[in-house]
Design an enzyme around this catalytic site. Structure first.
Site, PDB file in Angstrom:
ATOM      1  N   ASP A  65     -13.595   4.436  -5.264  1.00  0.00           N
ATOM      2  CA  ASP A  65     -14.709   4.143  -4.508  1.00  0.00           C
ATOM      3  C   ASP A  65     -14.427   3.069  -3.836  1.00  0.00           C
ATOM      4  O   ASP A  65     -14.877   2.061  -3.275  1.00  0.00           O
ATOM      5  CB  ASP A  65     -14.799   2.938  -6.099  1.00  0.00           C
ATOM      6  CG  ASP A  65     -13.373   2.344  -6.734  1.00  0.00           C
ATOM      7  OD1 ASP A  65     -12.606   2.896  -5.763  1.00  0.00           O
ATOM      8  OD2 ASP A  65     -12.965   2.090  -7.582  1.00  0.00           O
ATOM      9  N   HIS A  66     -13.078   3.370  -2.884  1.00  0.00           N
ATOM     10  CA  HIS A  66     -12.942   2.160  -2.369  1.00  0.00           C
ATOM     11  C   HIS A  66     -13.313   2.695  -0.641  1.00  0.00           C
ATOM     12  O   HIS A  66     -13.526   2.174   0.426  1.00  0.00           O
ATOM     13  CB  HIS A  66     -10.960   2.055  -1.929  1.00  0.00           C
ATOM     14  CG  HIS A  66     -10.385   1.355  -3.157  1.00  0.00           C
ATOM     15  ND1 HIS A  66     -10.656   1.560  -4.570  1.00  0.00           N
ATOM     16  CD2 HIS A  66     -10.251  -0.071  -2.837  1.00  0.00           C
ATOM     17  CE1 HIS A  66     -10.767   0.095  -5.231  1.00  0.00           C
ATOM     18  NE2 HIS A  66      -9.982  -0.560  -4.186  1.00  0.00           N
ATOM     19  N   ASP A 120      -4.013   0.041  -9.605  1.00  0.00           N
ATOM     20  CA  ASP A 120      -5.235  -1.268  -8.798  1.00  0.00           C
ATOM     21  C   ASP A 120      -4.974  -2.580  -9.509  1.00  0.00           C
ATOM     22  O   ASP A 120      -5.084  -2.725 -10.562  1.00  0.00           O
ATOM     23  CB  ASP A 120      -6.959  -0.583  -8.830  1.00  0.00           C
ATOM     24  CG  ASP A 120      -7.198  -1.651  -8.175  1.00  0.00           C
ATOM     25  OD1 ASP A 120      -7.706  -1.211  -6.926  1.00  0.00           O
ATOM     26  OD2 ASP A 120      -7.988  -2.592  -8.558  1.00  0.00           O
ATOM     27  N   ARG A 380     -10.993 -11.896  -4.273  1.00  0.00           N
ATOM     28  CA  ARG A 380     -10.670 -12.642  -3.227  1.00  0.00           C
ATOM     29  C   ARG A 380     -10.853 -13.001  -1.786  1.00  0.00           C
ATOM     30  O   ARG A 380     -11.995 -12.051  -1.552  1.00  0.00           O
ATOM     31  CB  ARG A 380      -9.030 -11.099  -2.549  1.00  0.00           C
ATOM     32  CG  ARG A 380      -8.820 -10.786  -4.393  1.00  0.00           C
ATOM     33  CD  ARG A 380      -7.493  -9.728  -3.902  1.00  0.00           C
ATOM     34  NE  ARG A 380      -6.821  -9.836  -5.090  1.00  0.00           N
ATOM     35  CZ  ARG A 380      -6.222  -8.629  -5.567  1.00  0.00           C
ATOM     36  NH1 ARG A 380      -6.898  -7.453  -4.994  1.00  0.00           N
ATOM     37  NH2 ARG A 380      -5.528  -8.840  -6.468  1.00  0.00           N
ATOM     38  N   SER A 537      -3.160  -7.600  -4.105  1.00  0.00           N
ATOM     39  CA  SER A 537      -3.150  -5.936  -4.769  1.00  0.00           C
ATOM     40  C   SER A 537      -1.706  -5.010  -5.045  1.00  0.00           C
ATOM     41  O   SER A 537      -0.883  -6.186  -4.924  1.00  0.00           O
ATOM     42  CB  SER A 537      -3.856  -5.624  -3.132  1.00  0.00           C
ATOM     43  OG  SER A 537      -3.121  -4.050  -3.575  1.00  0.00           O
ATOM     44  N   ARG A 539      -1.070  -2.290  -3.963  1.00  0.00           N
ATOM     45  CA  ARG A 539      -0.895  -1.251  -3.047  1.00  0.00           C
ATOM     46  C   ARG A 539       0.766  -0.947  -3.048  1.00  0.00           C
ATOM     47  O   ARG A 539       1.354  -2.314  -2.348  1.00  0.00           O
ATOM     48  CB  ARG A 539      -1.988  -1.124  -1.695  1.00  0.00           C
ATOM     49  CG  ARG A 539      -1.595  -2.657  -0.704  1.00  0.00           C
ATOM     50  CD  ARG A 539      -2.397  -3.263  -0.322  1.00  0.00           C
ATOM     51  NE  ARG A 539      -4.211  -3.374  -0.479  1.00  0.00           N
ATOM     52  CZ  ARG A 539      -4.259  -4.331  -0.073  1.00  0.00           C
ATOM     53  NH1 ARG A 539      -3.891  -4.732   1.318  1.00  0.00           N
ATOM     54  NH2 ARG A 539      -5.687  -4.332  -0.494  1.00  0.00           N
TER      55      ARG A 539
END
Ligand code: MIC
Ligand code: SF4
Length: 642
Positions: A65-66, A120, A380, A537, A539
């Site tokens: 989806d990203h 995520d 965000r 995030s 990440r």
């Protein structure tokens, strides 16, 4: 018997070891995992390196989806890699375009009372269905897929009592914005946010999911709602009633802290630039000219959100002073919008319909114009995240966004002269799982070849840490440094998520464009930071890429939870100042020595050779964390265990 909260019940049912004392580490069994493509490529490379033949969870899902812009071969290569990995290892694969991971997980897979971790930070969205769902680094998700426990600090519980009912034009987003107004972006650290009170009954599951989604922005471990009749009807409407399980806190449970929100008193709110915690009433901001409106993202892209927006826009035209983008959460949402005629209403009003994906939320296209004001229903608004450095982003509800799209100015939707469109969710959703590829049988799965394009670089190797870390301070930063500062996303950088040597060239790009070169030249060094370092995030690239550049230790006033775990996972020593004032003393270029031969000692000394000073440092590392760090990170550590 002590009355238990929702969280304590789920923890007890999944508890493996550790002390159930707030702040102490416990290990939990994980039932489900999810990944998205931007963190997933790395997570699966790590899963492969662990070397188990098939996932050991009840359910694991890989979403795409990203990275869906596909401006060249890189994204598409990653998708093929992810699909082949899913097939080989027993993982569900949600095809690109199917929707945003969190919306899809709520529709298709979340089971109340279970544990879920996802690579995520908005994985807590599933808390809207009564699951204990947490964001984690990809490596922790890989380890959970391999059957290993997930470790967290035993949380304190913050009870959020909701009373009464929302007024027209005020919605779930305003509730979470009110939570943020009260506790800000650090107020949730160390807590799980549990919602209770009669106001809970008035909220549908997608509304609850908006609240738990953005609870992430408070720094909380997760957020959760009870699983009640509303949950049952929602699961039934998605054809999953058989997965329903009731879950309530015990009568008389005592929360570590309670905050109160009278829903009837709430009004439309907005988070102002550049923090989700800078919340003000929209009415105080009215008349601010706006150049862009974005409706969607995992926070506000459910059917209700887009139906309300469509009805507000119905028969009117988006203001010529701005443009409006809509990214729906899933194909199911689109399917219903088409059926109800609302899709046409959005299109005819002039909305630019984007793919069912993260899109503009992560700077994948639709960047605002220079110095623009962009009003978004996302979660965000960190500086530069939109793709435009000098844009000002405000975070609002779909009602406020749609009203703003019509007037061209930030608008309190109560000013619209029309009745509030009340949305009835369908009794039965149009369930169609044809874009989710289920796992293969083990015998067939074994035959699958993993497809690796040239953008999938092998994992770097990280050796064990020496007893003494030496080097220069190669960066000093302020409070609230987000992972978007450390490892930016957006259309230019995200495609390198599976290529550490390439992505590391962009570390701290927005803060200090020279950082990556300097770090490489100096052979790495130390980073000094303020409060809440690493917020945002999940990440792990925000740890992995600095590690690749030679960063040895990060010494700050305080850390955000997921980033702290990621630093440990990749062998960067995370320390905090015993005396926060000493932060002032240290300057860029100072020569430092940190002796870490005994990381079980809670006090560590940092020597500043340039200023001939010593500073006492603290840490919250468990014995296991210390072992992992010394081994050079979690992957090498796992290998020593297998
Ligand atoms: C985000 O919203 O920042 C992301 C992109 O979804 C991240 C994950 C990532 O960086 O890939 C998150 O929130 O964890
Ligand atoms: Fe995607 Fe944005 Fe949600 Fe992150 S916050 S998962 S980028 S929609």
């Amino acid at each position: 018997m002590i009355a238990k909260s929702l969280t304590q019940k789920i923890i007890d049912a999944h508890y493996l070891d550790g002390k159930k004392i707030p702040g102490k580490e416990i290990a939990l069994k994980i039932d489900q995992t999810l990944t998205q493509d931007a963190t997933g490529t790395m997570a699966y490379l790590q899963f492969e390196a662990i070397g188990v033949p098939r996932v050991k969870t009840d359910l694991s899902v890989s979403y795409v989806d990203h990275n869906t812009l596909q401006s060249d071969f890189k994204n598409a290569d990653d998708h093929r890699f992810l699909q082949s990995i899913a097939q080989k290892y027993g993982i569900y694969f949600s095809r690109p375009g199917n929707g945003i991971c969190h919306q899809l997980h709520v529709e298709n897979f979340v089971i109340p009372g279970t544990t879920l971790i996802g690579s995520d930070s908005h994985t807590p969205t599933a808390g809207g269905v009564g699951a204990m769902a947490m964001g984690a680094g990809g490596l922790d998700v890989a380890a959970a897929m391999a059957g290993m426990p997930f470790r967290i600090k035993y949380p304190k519980i913050m009870g959020i009592r909701l009373t009464n009912e929302l007024q027209d034009w005020v919605s779930a987003k305003d509730i979470i914005l009110e939570v943020l107004r009260q506790i800000d972006v650090k107020g949730g650290v160390g807590y799980v946010l549990e919602y209770f009170g009669d106001g809970v009954d008035t909220l549908s599951v997608p509304e609850r999911a908006t609240i738990t989604n953005m609870g992430t922005e408070t720094g909380a471990t997760t957020s959760i709602f009870p699983s009640d009749n509303v949950t049952r009807s929602f699961m039934k409407s998605q054809g999953r009633e058989n997965n329903f399980k009731e879950l309530f806190p015990d009568q008389g449970v005592e929360y570590d802290k309670v905050i109160e929100i009278d829903l009837a008193e709430l009004e439309p709110l907005a988070a102002c630039p550049h923090s989700p915690g800078k919340v003000k009433p929209v009415r105080e901001l009215s008349d601010l000219p706006v150049q862009q409106v974005g409706i969607g993202s995992c926070t506000n892209s459910s059917l209700k959100d887009l139906e309300v927006s469509a009805r507000i826009l119905d028969g009117r035209t988006v203001s010529p002073d701005l443009h409006l983008t809509v990214n729906p959460g899933s194909r199911q949402v689109v399917d219903h919008l088409i059926e109800s005629g609302s899709f046409g209403k959005l299109v005819n009003a002039g909305a630019r319909i984007l793919e069912n994906a993260c899109g503009a939320c992560i700077g994948m296209g639709a960047a605002p114009s220079s110095k623009a004001v962009s009003v978004r229903t996302y979660n965000r608004n960190f500086k530069g995240r939109s793709g435009t450095k000098d844009a000002d982003v405000y975070l609002v509800s779909p009602e406020t966004a749609a009203a703003t799209a019509l007037t061209g100015k930030l608008t309190d939707p109560r000013q619209l002269v029309m009745p509030y469109p009340k949305i009835q969710l369908p009794e039965t959703f149009r369930v169609n799982t044809n874009m989710i590829i289920p796992p293969l049988e083990p015998e067939t799965a074994e035959q699958i070849e993993i497809i690796r394009g040239p953008n999938i670089a092998p994992l770097p190797d990280f050796p064990p840490l020496p007893d003494t870390l030496e080097g220069e301070v190669i960066l000093k930063v302020e409070n609230d440094i987000t992972t978007d500062h450390i490892m930016p996303a957006g259309a230019k950088i995200l495609p390198f998520r599976s290529n550490i040597p390439e992505i590391s060239k962009f570390v701290f790009e927005m803060v200090d464009p020279d950082f990556s070169n300097r770090a490489s030249e100096k052979g790495g060094g130390f980073i000094i930071g303020g409060e809440n370092y690493g917020q945002g995030s999940s990440r792990e690239h925000a740890a992995l890429a600095p590690k690749y550049l030679g960063v040895k230790a990060v010494i700050v006033k305080s850390f955000a939870r997921i980033h702290l775990a990621n630093l440990i996972n990749f062998g960067i020593v995370p320390m905090t100042f015993a005396d926060k004032a000493e932060y002032e003393d240290i300057q860029m270029g100072d020569q430092m020595i940190l002796v870490i031969n005994d990381l079980t000692d809670s006090q560590i000394c940092l020597k500043n050779l340039t200023r001939k000073k010593e500073y006492q440092l603290r840490h919250s590392l468990s014995k296991l964390d210390a072992q992992i760090l010394k081994a050079g990170g979690k992957l090498p550590w796992i290998k020593t265990q297998v």
